[in-house]
Design a protein around this motif. Sequence first.
Motif, PDB file in Angstrom:
ATOM      1  N   GLU A  33       0.815  -1.210   0.000  1.00  0.00           N
ATOM      2  CA  GLU A  33       0.000   0.000   0.000  1.00  0.00           C
ATOM      3  C   GLU A  33       0.856   1.272   0.000  1.00  0.00           C
ATOM      4  O   GLU A  33       0.524   2.250  -0.653  1.00  0.00           O
ATOM      5  CB  GLU A  33      -0.928  -0.002   1.210  1.00  0.00           C
ATOM      6  CG  GLU A  33      -1.941   1.100   1.204  1.00  0.00           C
ATOM      7  CD  GLU A  33      -2.944   1.003   2.340  1.00  0.00           C
ATOM      8  OE1 GLU A  33      -3.744   1.941   2.475  1.00  0.00           O
ATOM      9  OE2 GLU A  33      -2.923   0.008   3.091  1.00  0.00           O
ATOM     10  N   TYR A  34       1.956   1.243   0.740  1.00  0.00           N
ATOM     11  CA  TYR A  34       2.807   2.427   0.863  1.00  0.00           C
ATOM     12  C   TYR A  34       4.211   2.126   0.359  1.00  0.00           C
ATOM     13  O   TYR A  34       4.721   1.024   0.567  1.00  0.00           O
ATOM     14  CB  TYR A  34       2.885   2.876   2.328  1.00  0.00           C
ATOM     15  CG  TYR A  34       1.545   3.131   2.945  1.00  0.00           C
ATOM     16  CD1 TYR A  34       0.808   4.263   2.612  1.00  0.00           C
ATOM     17  CD2 TYR A  34       1.000   2.226   3.852  1.00  0.00           C
ATOM     18  CE1 TYR A  34      -0.440   4.497   3.172  1.00  0.00           C
ATOM     19  CE2 TYR A  34      -0.247   2.451   4.417  1.00  0.00           C
ATOM     20  CZ  TYR A  34      -0.961   3.579   4.075  1.00  0.00           C
ATOM     21  OH  TYR A  34      -2.189   3.791   4.633  1.00  0.00           O
ATOM     22  N   PRO A  35       4.875   3.102  -0.267  1.00  0.00           N
ATOM     23  CA  PRO A  35       6.254   2.899  -0.717  1.00  0.00           C
ATOM     24  C   PRO A  35       7.167   2.536   0.453  1.00  0.00           C
ATOM     25  O   PRO A  35       7.018   3.066   1.563  1.00  0.00           O
ATOM     26  CB  PRO A  35       6.647   4.260  -1.313  1.00  0.00           C
ATOM     27  CG  PRO A  35       5.352   4.913  -1.668  1.00  0.00           C
ATOM     28  CD  PRO A  35       4.368   4.432  -0.652  1.00  0.00           C
ATOM     29  N   ASN A  36       8.077   1.618   0.204  1.00  0.00           N
ATOM     30  CA  ASN A  36       9.085   1.188   1.184  1.00  0.00           C
ATOM     31  C   ASN A  36       8.487   0.598   2.462  1.00  0.00           C
ATOM     32  O   ASN A  36       9.157   0.533   3.488  1.00  0.00           O
ATOM     33  CB  ASN A  36      10.037   2.337   1.507  1.00  0.00           C
ATOM     34  CG  ASN A  36      10.759   2.804   0.272  1.00  0.00           C
ATOM     35  OD1 ASN A  36      11.381   2.011  -0.425  1.00  0.00           O
ATOM     36  ND2 ASN A  36      10.646   4.090  -0.033  1.00  0.00           N
ATOM     37  N   GLN A  37       7.243   0.137   2.380  1.00  0.00           N
ATOM     38  CA  GLN A  37       6.579  -0.481   3.528  1.00  0.00           C
ATOM     39  C   GLN A  37       7.158  -1.868   3.801  1.00  0.00           C
ATOM     40  O   GLN A  37       7.367  -2.240   4.949  1.00  0.00           O
ATOM     41  CB  GLN A  37       5.077  -0.568   3.257  1.00  0.00           C
ATOM     42  CG  GLN A  37       4.262  -1.144   4.386  1.00  0.00           C
ATOM     43  CD  GLN A  37       2.774  -1.172   4.047  1.00  0.00           C
ATOM     44  OE1 GLN A  37       2.383  -1.016   2.885  1.00  0.00           O
ATOM     45  NE2 GLN A  37       1.949  -1.368   5.053  1.00  0.00           N
TER      46      GLN A  37
ATOM     47  N   GLY B 205      10.777  -9.471  -5.001  1.00  0.00           N
ATOM     48  CA  GLY B 205      10.922  -8.160  -4.387  1.00  0.00           C
ATOM     49  C   GLY B 205       9.698  -7.291  -4.595  1.00  0.00           C
ATOM     50  O   GLY B 205       8.786  -7.620  -5.352  1.00  0.00           O
ATOM     51  N   PHE B 206       9.681  -6.163  -3.903  1.00  0.00           N
ATOM     52  CA  PHE B 206       8.570  -5.210  -3.985  1.00  0.00           C
ATOM     53  C   PHE B 206       8.905  -4.106  -4.976  1.00  0.00           C
ATOM     54  O   PHE B 206       9.956  -3.465  -4.874  1.00  0.00           O
ATOM     55  CB  PHE B 206       8.270  -4.620  -2.609  1.00  0.00           C
ATOM     56  CG  PHE B 206       7.501  -5.544  -1.724  1.00  0.00           C
ATOM     57  CD1 PHE B 206       6.141  -5.382  -1.545  1.00  0.00           C
ATOM     58  CD2 PHE B 206       8.140  -6.603  -1.085  1.00  0.00           C
ATOM     59  CE1 PHE B 206       5.426  -6.249  -0.740  1.00  0.00           C
ATOM     60  CE2 PHE B 206       7.427  -7.475  -0.278  1.00  0.00           C
ATOM     61  CZ  PHE B 206       6.063  -7.300  -0.104  1.00  0.00           C
ATOM     62  N   ILE B 207       7.992  -3.895  -5.920  1.00  0.00           N
ATOM     63  CA  ILE B 207       8.229  -2.908  -6.970  1.00  0.00           C
ATOM     64  C   ILE B 207       8.183  -1.485  -6.411  1.00  0.00           C
ATOM     65  O   ILE B 207       8.694  -0.556  -7.016  1.00  0.00           O
ATOM     66  CB  ILE B 207       7.233  -3.093  -8.140  1.00  0.00           C
ATOM     67  CG1 ILE B 207       7.756  -2.407  -9.380  1.00  0.00           C
ATOM     68  CG2 ILE B 207       5.833  -2.624  -7.753  1.00  0.00           C
ATOM     69  CD1 ILE B 207       7.105  -2.874 -10.655  1.00  0.00           C
TER      70      ILE B 207
END
Length: 168
Positions: free
Chosen positions: A35-39, A97-99
């Motif tokens: 939901e949030y960047p770098n979460q 990984g998370f985009i």
Amino acid sequence: YTRTDDVYQTPYQKAMAANESGADFLVSLHRNSSEYPNQYTGVETLVYDNNGEKVEVAEAVNNGLENIGFRNNGVKIRPGLVILRRSKMPAILVETGFINSEEDNMLFDEEFDRIAETIADSILQTLGESGEEAQEKEEIYYRVQTGAFRNRENALRQQEKLSSEGYP
């Protein structure tokens, strides 16, 4: 290898394409998001259930990607995912990984080739065949999709990069 261009396929279409191909194993490659960047950060691999060789392959892929530098978030059971539920062969879905994680994106960009090789080697080694043995068998070929792009220029840039490195 379900697509060669940036056209959306539903998970059902992907599972049906895999079933019709006669493949022995399905690997679906993705990038995670939150939901949030770098979460969040890290890799995880999803399986339909906790039985069979798919779990061993999933664990090997995660361990290999952890050795590259990703956080290993483990193997997760997801029986509700259509691509895992509808495929007739063992299947895994790798979240590489998370985009929307700066850390994961940096690692993904810097180690892209190594990530692809690690995933392929983990699969082959777990299923009992090293990459060298696979190369000795002339009738066996493996294809790896290196990206899915909404922007044509990004796709062409990736194609140029791979071509300059000797990939067909």
